[in-house]
Design a protein around this motif. Structure first.
Motif, mmCIF file in Angstrom:
data_model
loop_
_atom_site.group_PDB
_atom_site.id
_atom_site.type_symbol
_atom_site.label_atom_id
_atom_site.label_comp_id
_atom_site.label_asym_id
_atom_site.label_seq_id
_atom_site.Cartn_x
_atom_site.Cartn_y
_atom_site.Cartn_z
ATOM 1 N N GLN A 152 0.829 -1.201 0.000
ATOM 2 C CA GLN A 152 0.000 0.000 0.000
ATOM 3 C C GLN A 152 0.871 1.261 0.000
ATOM 4 O O GLN A 152 1.955 1.296 0.579
ATOM 5 N N TRP A 153 0.357 2.312 -0.647
ATOM 6 C CA TRP A 153 1.070 3.584 -0.753
ATOM 7 C C TRP A 153 0.806 4.444 0.472
ATOM 8 O O TRP A 153 -0.275 4.386 1.069
ATOM 9 N N ILE A 154 1.806 5.262 0.812
ATOM 10 C CA ILE A 154 1.692 6.190 1.935
ATOM 11 C C ILE A 154 2.173 7.564 1.502
ATOM 12 O O ILE A 154 3.237 7.690 0.884
ATOM 13 N N SER A 155 1.390 8.592 1.801
ATOM 14 C CA SER A 155 1.811 9.977 1.623
ATOM 15 C C SER A 155 2.138 10.541 2.998
ATOM 16 O O SER A 155 1.250 10.623 3.859
ATOM 17 N N ALA A 156 3.396 10.911 3.204
ATOM 18 C CA ALA A 156 3.838 11.501 4.471
ATOM 19 C C ALA A 156 3.803 13.015 4.326
ATOM 20 O O ALA A 156 4.625 13.595 3.605
ATOM 21 N N TYR A 157 2.862 13.662 5.002
ATOM 22 C CA TYR A 157 2.642 15.095 4.829
ATOM 23 C C TYR A 157 3.622 15.912 5.679
ATOM 24 O O TYR A 157 3.376 16.226 6.831
#
Length: 378
Positions: A283-288
């Protein structure tokens, strides 16, 4: 001035940190991470959150072979090779040239008392410097800007094979340097080796493209965001003009308050837990990063701009093994621009009536497309 879109993102980040710090977006098919500790872990725990993206049937591009898309051990090996060429000395040697170029650009564009920070100063400065360090013609900078904006998502994809164009361009440069090495970074990259091993052609192309893009677009919007902060907090200009020793701290606070990079992607290498959520392998993760830099658990009164903030452990240049290799150059260019402009101008303010057009709010970068200002001379 308050940019409504920008400040609404502040409120959204705060809401997400409080109520959904790790949440899955069905729309984007990825996890979104907002709290500082979680973002820092995603950026640094490469054994769980990978920078390498494998896709069936996908032909590797130069960017896939670059530092930002690799994990150890290959990342460590590649960074060792690149560090031999892109040294602190390389950056320091650019100081006089940066000063000359800033003065030339101000002479050319600010004589009538107005200029555009992005178009007239930041882009031509950063593109020219990185082109000269690499050893490619600065006269091609319009082409570099077009490629950079497409790759970073600053402008919508136009259907062109810009990656192929960049690869062909740098392949030609590499062939030239193999035949006739010069005193430039491309020649140094060709010569660098660890344990008798050189960079592959794909890795060389990846680093040239990455440095061209990261070396100009991040610093361009860092500079733009500096002047947005000046517009929002007018007292900063007077304070920095009185005491230039405050400049380094002010630059770090701009990086925290208005990070030019909004988020970074990773992909889960294995099943894990983060922020009370179960994340599955693949799964993809966007770290803001932009949200982490405003986390109340780390930064007191994060909504305030405090140029004496100490410590200031922002994540705008990343964290861990992927900490930005070009951070010293970005800081140097920004400091020199500010030193010279504070010496030359008694006032710098956004042009009355100008409308700011934000970069794509769904994209990596955070800033504005143009920033017209008026200046007063000392």
């Amino acid at each position: 001035m308050q940019n409504d879109a920008y400040f609404s993102s502040f409120a959204w980040y705060r809401h997400m940190r409080e109520h959904a710090p790790v949440t899955y977006s069905e729309q984007h098919q990825q996890w979104m991470v907002f709290r500082y500790a979680d973002v820092k872990r995603v950026l640094s725990d490469y054994e769980t959150f990978s920078s390498e993206v494998e896709s069936e049937g996908h032909n590797p591009t130069p960017i896939d072979a670059s530092l930002v898309a690799l994990d150890p051990p290959r990342h460590r090996h590649l960074r060792s090779l690149v560090t031999q060429a892109f040294t602190p000395r390389t950056v320091t040697q650019a100081t006089a040239r940066i000063e000359q170029l800033v003065n030339d650009l101000l002479e050319k564009h600010a004589g009538r008392g107005e200029m555009d920070i992005i178009d007239d100063l930041a882009y031509p400065l950063t593109v020219t410097i990185i082109a000269e360090i690499l050893g490619v013609p600065a006269a091609d900078r319009a082409r570099f800007r077009h490629w950079s904006d497409l790759l970073a998502g600053v402008t919508p994809f136009d259907g062109s094979d810009f990656m192929g164009e960049m690869s062909a361009y740098f392949s030609h440069m590499l062939d030239e340097r193999r035949r006739e090495p010069r005193e430039d970074l491309i020649s140094s990259l060709l010569a660098a080796q660890v344990g008798g091993e050189h960079l592959s052609t794909l890795e060389l192309l990846g680093f040239c493209i990455l440095l061209l893009v990261a070396g100009n677009i991040t610093t361009t919007h860092l500079l733009g965001n500096v002047f947005l902060c000046f517009d929002e907090f007018p007292h900063l200009l007077d304070a920095l003009a009185r005491d230039p020793m405050l400049l380094p701290g002010a630059i770090e606070e701009v990086l925290r308050y208005r990070s030019p990079l909004r988020f970074m992607f990773r992909v889960a290498k294995k099943d894990t837990h983060l922020g009370g959520q179960s994340i599955h392998a693949g799964q993809w993760i966007s770290a803001y990063i932009a949200s982490a830099n405003h986390d109340e658990a780390v930064f007191s009164h994060p909504e305030r701009f405090e140029f004496t903030r100490t410590p200031n452990p922002h994540l705008s240049f990343g964290h861990g093994i992927h900490y930005c290799l070009g951070a010293p150059l970005a800081r140097l260019e920004t400091r020199i621009v500010l030193e010279i402009m504070l010496q030359r101008f008694s006032s710098i303010q956004r042009h009355p009536g100008s409308t700011l057009e934000p970069l794509d709010p769904q994209g990596f970068m955070q800033g504005v497309k143009h920033l017209p200002v008026m200046v007063g001379f000392r």
